[in-house]
Design a protein around this motif. Sequence first.
Motif, mmCIF file in Angstrom:
data_model
loop_
_atom_site.group_PDB
_atom_site.id
_atom_site.type_symbol
_atom_site.label_atom_id
_atom_site.label_comp_id
_atom_site.label_asym_id
_atom_site.label_seq_id
_atom_site.Cartn_x
_atom_site.Cartn_y
_atom_site.Cartn_z
ATOM 1 N N ASN A 134 0.843 -1.201 0.000
ATOM 2 C CA ASN A 134 0.000 0.000 0.000
ATOM 3 C C ASN A 134 0.876 1.246 0.000
ATOM 4 O OD1 ASN A 134 -2.320 -1.660 0.243
ATOM 5 N ND2 ASN A 134 -2.129 -1.674 2.469
ATOM 6 N N VAL A 135 0.824 1.993 -1.093
ATOM 7 C CA VAL A 135 1.716 3.148 -1.233
ATOM 8 C C VAL A 135 0.930 4.460 -1.186
ATOM 9 C CG1 VAL A 135 3.506 4.246 -2.636
ATOM 10 C CG2 VAL A 135 3.321 1.750 -2.600
ATOM 11 N N ASN A 136 0.158 4.757 -2.234
ATOM 12 C CA ASN A 136 -0.491 6.069 -2.341
ATOM 13 C C ASN A 136 -2.014 6.024 -2.175
ATOM 14 O OD1 ASN A 136 1.927 7.535 -2.805
ATOM 15 N ND2 ASN A 136 1.928 6.862 -4.944
ATOM 16 N N GLN A 137 -2.561 4.912 -1.748
ATOM 17 C CA GLN A 137 -4.005 4.821 -1.541
ATOM 18 C C GLN A 137 -4.388 5.575 -0.272
ATOM 19 O OE1 GLN A 137 -5.651 1.067 -2.494
ATOM 20 N NE2 GLN A 137 -7.539 1.348 -1.337
ATOM 21 N N GLN A 138 -5.416 6.437 -0.390
ATOM 22 C CA GLN A 138 -5.796 7.275 0.743
ATOM 23 C C GLN A 138 -6.921 6.679 1.581
ATOM 24 O OE1 GLN A 138 -6.311 11.439 -0.245
ATOM 25 N NE2 GLN A 138 -4.767 11.354 -1.857
ATOM 26 N N HIS A 139 -7.774 5.849 0.973
ATOM 27 C CA HIS A 139 -8.919 5.278 1.689
ATOM 28 C C HIS A 139 -9.062 3.800 1.327
ATOM 29 C CE1 HIS A 139 -10.101 9.386 2.703
ATOM 30 N NE2 HIS A 139 -9.993 9.694 1.418
ATOM 31 N N PRO A 147 -5.715 -2.307 7.282
ATOM 32 C CA PRO A 147 -4.805 -1.819 6.246
ATOM 33 C C PRO A 147 -4.333 -0.394 6.534
ATOM 34 C CG PRO A 147 -7.064 -1.666 5.473
ATOM 35 C CD PRO A 147 -7.109 -2.363 6.806
ATOM 36 N N VAL A 148 -3.117 -0.106 6.096
ATOM 37 C CA VAL A 148 -2.591 1.247 6.182
ATOM 38 C C VAL A 148 -1.676 1.448 4.985
ATOM 39 C CG1 VAL A 148 -0.551 0.648 7.571
ATOM 40 C CG2 VAL A 148 -1.533 2.944 7.753
ATOM 41 N N SER A 149 -1.571 2.685 4.508
ATOM 42 C CA SER A 149 -0.722 2.981 3.348
ATOM 43 C C SER A 149 0.367 3.965 3.729
ATOM 44 C CB SER A 149 -1.554 3.564 2.199
ATOM 45 O OG SER A 149 -1.989 4.874 2.521
ATOM 46 N N LEU A 150 1.380 4.023 2.894
ATOM 47 C CA LEU A 150 2.455 4.979 3.099
ATOM 48 C C LEU A 150 1.915 6.407 3.047
ATOM 49 C CD1 LEU A 150 5.495 4.800 3.604
ATOM 50 C CD2 LEU A 150 5.860 4.873 1.132
ATOM 51 N N TRP A 151 0.940 6.663 2.171
ATOM 52 C CA TRP A 151 0.339 7.998 2.093
ATOM 53 C C TRP A 151 -0.347 8.374 3.403
ATOM 54 C CZ3 TRP A 151 -3.971 10.756 2.914
ATOM 55 C CH2 TRP A 151 -4.046 12.038 2.353
ATOM 56 N N GLN A 152 -1.065 7.432 4.002
ATOM 57 C CA GLN A 152 -1.763 7.730 5.254
ATOM 58 C C GLN A 152 -0.786 8.054 6.376
ATOM 59 O OE1 GLN A 152 -4.098 4.104 5.512
ATOM 60 N NE2 GLN A 152 -5.957 5.174 4.872
ATOM 61 N N ILE A 153 0.403 7.485 6.314
ATOM 62 C CA ILE A 153 1.405 7.745 7.348
ATOM 63 C C ILE A 153 2.131 9.056 7.078
ATOM 64 C CG2 ILE A 153 3.494 6.856 8.451
ATOM 65 C CD1 ILE A 153 2.535 4.034 7.450
ATOM 66 N N CYS A 154 2.550 9.267 5.811
ATOM 67 C CA CYS A 154 3.378 10.429 5.462
ATOM 68 C C CYS A 154 2.570 11.623 4.963
ATOM 69 C CB CYS A 154 4.388 10.045 4.373
ATOM 70 S SG CYS A 154 5.534 8.744 4.827
#
Length: 237
Positions: A134-139, A147-154
């Motif tokens: 999961n890289v750039n998925q926001q939802h 689930p969690v994505s890199l976008w949600q973290i950064c």
Amino acid sequence: MEWEIIHIDETDSTNRWLKSQQLTANSQKAIAVCAEYQTAGRGCGTNRWESERGKNLLFSLLLHPEQIHASKQFHISMAISLAITEALGQYIGNLSIKWPNDIYWKNGKLAGILIENTLQGTMIKDCIIGVGLNVNQQHFRSDAPNPVSLWQICERETDREKLLHDILNCLDHYLYHDIKQKYCAMLYRRQGFHPYTDKNGAFMAEIMDVADDGHLLLRDDNGKEHRYAFKEVQFII
């Protein structure tokens, strides 16, 4: 390794795509196929993988690790897990590997890995490693629990192509080195007692070790030791 990287728009599964091309029989190259979307991306068993089109890294790797003995095939799982955590480490901390090879940020799942080996005698002939990251998925809209994505973290976009190349470079390093100690040091819940469940119900235990064949070794709070193959025990999160 020199990698041939193939980009495709859509497939049911990148693992199955590699198999359908008969590349395992016809090539000694190391090949990475990366899809923008998977219609039937899967994990182990009946697990499905949710991914928005064009947002994440959905790829499979074809390797020919002929120097790795069949009895040591869990080494490949450790190598790809460490490669992904090292590549992600340039962006975020708090990473761990949830046995055997889920990539976690805190208590959220960032990546899943599915490995399929073909054996020849006592050695590994071909290996296909499927990764959903999961890289750039926001939802996320599925009923997956965490689930969690890199976008949600950064809260910013990440260059997926660069991240893929970083993972491949790290895998080159880890594949033929002694990495057991480093893998165990990266394990999720590697310290202290935590809740698990098996066929007999819930219990508290601590991680003792991971055997060379990949079995998880736990010690419960009564001092009894347990040995589990994949799917024989679950983490309660």
